[in-house]
Design an enzyme around this catalytic site. Sequence first.
Site, short mmCIF file in Angstrom:
data_model
loop_
_atom_site.label_atom_id
_atom_site.label_comp_id
_atom_site.label_asym_id
_atom_site.label_seq_id
_atom_site.Cartn_x
_atom_site.Cartn_y
_atom_site.Cartn_z
N ASP A 1 10.68 37.24 -7.82
CA ASP A 1 10.02 38.16 -6.82
C ASP A 1 9.99 39.40 -7.59
OD1 ASP A 1 8.79 38.93 -4.90
OD2 ASP A 1 10.75 39.44 -3.51
N HIS A 2 9.01 40.22 -7.18
CA HIS A 2 9.06 41.55 -7.52
C HIS A 2 9.67 42.52 -6.63
CE1 HIS A 2 5.01 40.76 -9.89
NE2 HIS A 2 6.24 40.45 -10.83
N TYR B 1 7.13 41.42 -1.91
CA TYR B 1 6.46 39.81 -1.38
C TYR B 1 5.62 39.27 -2.40
CZ TYR B 1 7.43 43.38 2.74
OH TYR B 1 7.90 44.27 3.55
N HIS B 2 6.13 38.92 -3.42
CA HIS B 2 5.66 38.20 -4.33
C HIS B 2 6.41 37.02 -5.02
CE1 HIS B 2 3.53 42.14 -5.61
NE2 HIS B 2 2.98 41.60 -4.57
N PRO B 3 6.98 36.23 -3.91
CA PRO B 3 7.94 34.94 -4.44
C PRO B 3 6.97 33.94 -5.28
CG PRO B 3 7.64 34.81 -2.01
CD PRO B 3 6.70 36.22 -2.50
#
Length: 549
Positions: free
Chosen positions: A290-291, A464-466
């Site tokens: 994630d980020h 919110y970049h899984p």
Amino acid sequence: MQADFVIIGSGSAGSALAYRLSEDGANSVVVLEFGGSDVGPFIQMPAALAWPMSMNRYNWGYLSEPEPNLNNRRITAPRGKVIGGSSSINGMVYVRGHSEDFDRWEELGAKGWAYADVLPYYKRMEHSHGGEEGWRGTDGPLHVQRGPVKNPLFHAFIEAGKQAGFEVTEDYNGSKQEGFGLMEQTTWRGRRWSAASAYLRPALKRPNVELVRCFARKIVIENGRATGVEIERGGRTEVVRANREVIVSASSFNSPKLLMLSGIGPAAHLQEMGIDVKADRPGVGQNLQDHMEFYFQQVSTKPVSLYSWLPWFWQGVAGAQWLFFKRGLGISNQFESCAFLRSAPGVKQPDIQYHFLPVAISYDGKAAAKSHGFQVHVGYNLSKSRGDVTLRSSDPKADPVIRFNYMSHPEDWEKFRHCVRLTREIFGQKAFDLYRGPEIQPGEKVRTDEEIDAFLREHLESAYHPCGTCKMGAKDDPMAVVDPETRVIGVDGLRVADSSIFPHITYGNLNAPSIMTGEKAADHILGKQPLARSNQEPWINPRWAVSDR
């Protein structure tokens, strides 16, 4: 009910798959989606982006397990529970990723997914308004454009980057990603342009495509082959049969969850949950990436920020302007300038991302201070920390167990400390002299490594970049879940195509590469020859080995 192809999920990749698999009329397609309608101002108005992500109606509302390196906080992990999936609740920021990202994918075993391979698919999907000629698509279904860029703070941010000695890019989605520039968004004619808008809605006009509102319980596997999907709707359980293939596009949380509920995953974990093992794939649910980001906030001494629009009355005015005229603040996500920077000499590709916002607000959307202000969302985008997704029980309705394991690698701490200090350098440039007031967050007194670390433990959040939980790789890679044609290894008639198959996280927001994944996977599924590889050479900073700018 039956169809040639059954797609689980109508999100970024799932919508693209529905559009392409049904395009020639030869195949029937059923799309399974639990979420409801995406029609309504909270989703369609770009400036309202914070609302759908916070509403249970549109969001699965997942939380991580307590994160030990972040003061045991449970981190919000939203995913779209609506037609269009997360493309209907995201920030609409459009970032393809860097060429090195996809070349790394191929090095990790995803043969045929190098930058030269995926660039033609980006061009096919795009309808770019104002992008770099020759590098951008102009007649695809996905509208991509810049915001109005009327606020002077957007330009001050770019000018500050120039003054600090960094590159400027005219189009970070073109030949040159590195540098400061204007940010692109998936909006069109004042509305959010989600994957549902671009792909699913046109596909549903075809007689061979059907959308079924239901809850997908598990994939039906018979004699080593996926033959359908067990669904629940109207209080009844039934099976939707797939004549050709089942494609899982349910997110980096729900795709591995569905595979494991269906008996595909780490054998010991499945047996612990009381699930019969159909295929022992130890990589299912592993490799979660994630980020992360934090907000760096500054008071503005000039009344030019969006602070005046935060009171309910003025939000109502902006909403009315959008509703009746499709103009005003409502037509943009307000992220209109940005930067993609390298953290140190010897780093070949950008690894720090900035989203600039001309207002200082908290995560709940309230003003961070009783004054005008501005902020950047700052993130180190190539973290070495890895987490996992596992089952809580064999109950399909139970939320998955999500452990990001954030900040578990020492380098992540070094890079995020650098982010704090670098942002101070940028905001300290002459371009901000007219606007710069006191630092709101982290705060002027946060200086030492220990003080910065304490701030990060309390304020780092997910961007919110899984991705990565059904990793794509070579068939002989024991941790690979799908092969380079997106087929689940060990089960016939089953594919996964969404951000969960990314071997490594890309540099930037994930909506664009997720849609690209759906586009490319469709050609593999249909047995088409992949689009011809590009011979275009992206710009790499010639000083990368000796300078960070």
